[in-house]
Write a protein that holds these residues in place. Structure first.
Motif, PDB file in Angstrom:
ATOM      1  N   LEU A   1      -7.179   6.051  -6.813  1.00 17.21           N
ATOM      2  CA  LEU A   1      -7.142   4.620  -6.484  1.00 17.21           C
ATOM      3  C   LEU A   1      -6.243   4.289  -5.289  1.00 17.21           C
ATOM      4  N   HIS A   2      -5.395   5.241  -4.895  1.00 14.54           N
ATOM      5  CA  HIS A   2      -4.378   4.972  -3.879  1.00 14.54           C
ATOM      6  C   HIS A   2      -4.917   4.257  -2.630  1.00 14.54           C
ATOM      7  N   PRO A   3      -6.027   4.700  -2.040  1.00 12.94           N
ATOM      8  CA  PRO A   3      -6.503   4.021  -0.827  1.00 12.94           C
ATOM      9  C   PRO A   3      -6.913   2.567  -1.051  1.00 12.94           C
ATOM     10  N   LEU A   4      -7.205   2.199  -2.294  1.00 15.25           N
ATOM     11  CA  LEU A   4      -7.678   0.853  -2.601  1.00 15.25           C
ATOM     12  C   LEU A   4      -6.560  -0.092  -3.028  1.00 15.25           C
ATOM     13  N   LEU A   5      -5.385   0.461  -3.328  1.00 16.99           N
ATOM     14  CA  LEU A   5      -4.298  -0.350  -3.869  1.00 16.99           C
ATOM     15  C   LEU A   5      -3.597  -1.150  -2.774  1.00 16.99           C
ATOM     16  N   PRO A   6      -3.130  -2.359  -3.098  1.00 18.71           N
ATOM     17  CA  PRO A   6      -2.293  -3.085  -2.133  1.00 18.71           C
ATOM     18  C   PRO A   6      -0.977  -2.356  -1.907  1.00 18.71           C
ATOM     19  N   ALA A   7      -0.379  -2.575  -0.751  1.00 14.88           N
ATOM     20  CA  ALA A   7       0.838  -1.850  -0.379  1.00 14.88           C
ATOM     21  C   ALA A   7       1.938  -1.993  -1.426  1.00 14.88           C
TER      22      ALA A   7
END
Length: 375
Positions: free
Chosen positions: A126-132
Motif C-alpha cells: 500500500l505504500h505508494p498509495l498512502l498519504p505522506a
C-alpha cells in the motif's frame, strides 16, 4: 515506600545536580529548558517517587521527550546510571497512565512476529498509495529467502522490524563472516529484543521477550547483533547463556583476514547514540571502513547530538523527531556523499524516510566491496 520506588530514589540520589550533562543532552540543546535536561528529569522523577510533588501533564511530557541517548552518562562525573533510572521512571509512569495509541500498537505488533510480518507486507503493497502523513517508515524491500542455517557456533540476532528490512544486510554479514572464518546461523525461535518495551516502561513484556531469546540461543556460544539499539537488551537477556558481540566489533577483530577493493567515493557515516554510548563499536566501524582503499568518510555531527529516531519516537512524535534529524540531513547534502551509513535500524529508517541518498548499515557497504576469494 515500595521497592521499585526506593530503587528509583537511590539511583536519583547519586546525581549531584552539577549540570555537566546539560551541554551533552540533545533535548536540552533543542529546547533550552531545565526540565528537558537529565538533571531536570532526575529531579522530577525523584520528587514524584517521594510524593514531594504530584505528577503533572507537563512533567510527563518532559519525561516522554527524553531520547534515551545516554550521552549524559558519558560525561557524568559521579557515574549516574541514567539509562536504568529512565527505565524505572517510565515503569512508574506506565502505572500512572496508559501509553498513546501508536505506542501500544507498536508494542503489540513487535510481540507477535508473524502479525508484524503480515502488517509490513501489507504496508509494502500500500505504500505508494498512502498519504505522506501515513508513511512513517520507508517502503520495505521485496522479500528474499533466508539461507542461513538454524545452528552454528556463531548466531545472528534478527530482531523484529529488522526482519523484512535487513534480509540483504544479514546475507552481507554472512559473507563477511565467512571471509573472516566464521559460519553464521539464524535461529528461528528468536523474537524482538524488548528494548522498545523496556524504554516505554513495559517491563513485563521486556522480560517475556528476554526469556524467549534465552531459549532461542541456548547452546550458542556467540551471538552477533546488527542494531546498536538492540545490543544491550540482547546482551542482558543472554547473560550467562551466550557472549553477545556487535557484528562490527566481531569483524574488526578479524579485519586482517578481510580484503576490499578500492572505492573512489565519499560516504557519510552516522554514529548512533547507542553505538557510541552503550555498545562502543564506533572505533570498530572506523577500523573496518579504513580497510577500503581510496574511501573518503565524512562523519555527521551537526545539530543536537541525536538523529531523533529514539526507538519509537520517530513514529509517536514525528514532527519533533524531524527537528533533530534536519541538521544532519543538511550536513549530508553539503558533504556530497553518495550514501549514508549507520549501524542502527531505527536511525536508518528515520534517515531513509527523508533522503534519496541510499542508507545502509556499514557491513552491507563493506560486503559490496569485499574482494572475491578473501579468506
Amino acid at each position: 515506600m515500595t521497592a521499585p520506588l526506593a530503587s528509583l530514589v537511590a539511583l536519583a540520589d547519586r546525581c549531584v545536580q552539577c549540570g555537566l550533562c546539560l551541554p551533552s543532552c540533545p533535548t536540552y540543546r533543542l529546547d533550552g529548558l531545565e526540565a528537558e535536561s537529565p538533571r531536570g528529569r532526575i529531579a522530577l522523577a525523584r520528587a514524584w517517587a517521594l510524593a514531594a510533588s504530584a505528577p503533572t501533564a507537563a512533567g510527563e511530557t518532559h519525561l516522554d521527550q527524553c531520547l534515551g541517548c545516554r550521552r549524559c552518562e558519558a560525561v557524568c562525573p559521579v557515574g549516574v546510571e541514567y539509562g536504568a533510572l529512565l527505565g524505572q521512571a517510565r515503569a512508574q509512569q506506565r502505572i500512572r497512565r496508559t501509553p498513546g495509541r501508536r505506542q501500544r500498537w507498536l508494542e503489540w505488533l513487535t510481540l507477535r512476529p508473524r502479525r508484524l510480518a503480515i502488517a509490513l507486507g501489507l504496508y509494502r503493497r500500500l505504500h505508494p498509495l498512502l498519504p505522506a502523513a501515513w508513511r512513517s517508515l520507508p517502503r520495505p524491500p521485496a522479500p528474499r529467502p533466508e539461507t542461513l542455517p538454524a545452528s552454528a557456533p556463531v548466531a545472528l540476532f534478527r530482531g523484529c522490524i529488522a526482519g523484512p528490512y535487513e534480509a540483504e544486510l544479514r546475507a552481507a554479514t554472512a559473507r563477511l563472516c565467512a571471509a573472516a572464518g566464521a559460519a553464521l546461523a539464524l535461529p528461528a525461535a528468536q523474537g524482538c529484543c524488548g528494548a522498545l518495551h523496556a524504554h516505554a516502561g513495559d517491563t513485563a513484556s521486556a522480560t517475556a521477550l528476554a526469556a524467549r531469546n534465552r531459549a532461542a540461543f541456548a547452546g550458542t556460544p556467540t551471538v552477533l547483533t546488527l542494531a546498536s539499539g538492540c545490543h544491550a537488551a540482547v546482551a542482558d537477556a543472554l547473560a550467562g547463556v551466550a557472549t553477545t558481540r556487535d557484528a562490527l566489533d566481531f569483524l574488526a577483530a578479524r579485519a586482517g583476514r578481510l580484503r576490499f577493493r578500492a572505492c573512489h567515493e565519499t560516504v557519510a557515516l552516522h554514529l548512533p547514540c547507542t553505538q557510541r554510548n552503550v555498545v562502543h563499536s564506533d572505533a570498530a566501524t572506523r577500523t573496518l571502513l579504513a580497510q577500503v582503499p581510496e574511501l573518503a568518510v565524512v562523519e555527521l555531527d551537526a545539530g543536537y547530538g541525536c538523529c531523533g529516531a529514539a526507538g519509537t519516537q520517530m513514529a509517536t512524535a514525528p514532527a519533533r523527531a524531524a527537528r533533530f534529524r534536519q541538521p544532519l540531513l543538511e550536513q549530508l547534502q553539503a558533504s556530497g556523499a553518495r550514501r549514508l551509513l549507520s549501524a542502527n535500524i531505527g536511525c536508518r529508517l528515520h534517515f531513509a524516510n527523508a533522503t534519496a541518498v541510499p542508507v545502509q548499515h556499514p557491513l552491507e557497504f563493506l560486503a559490496e566491496h569485499l574482494l572475491a576469494g578473501t579468506a
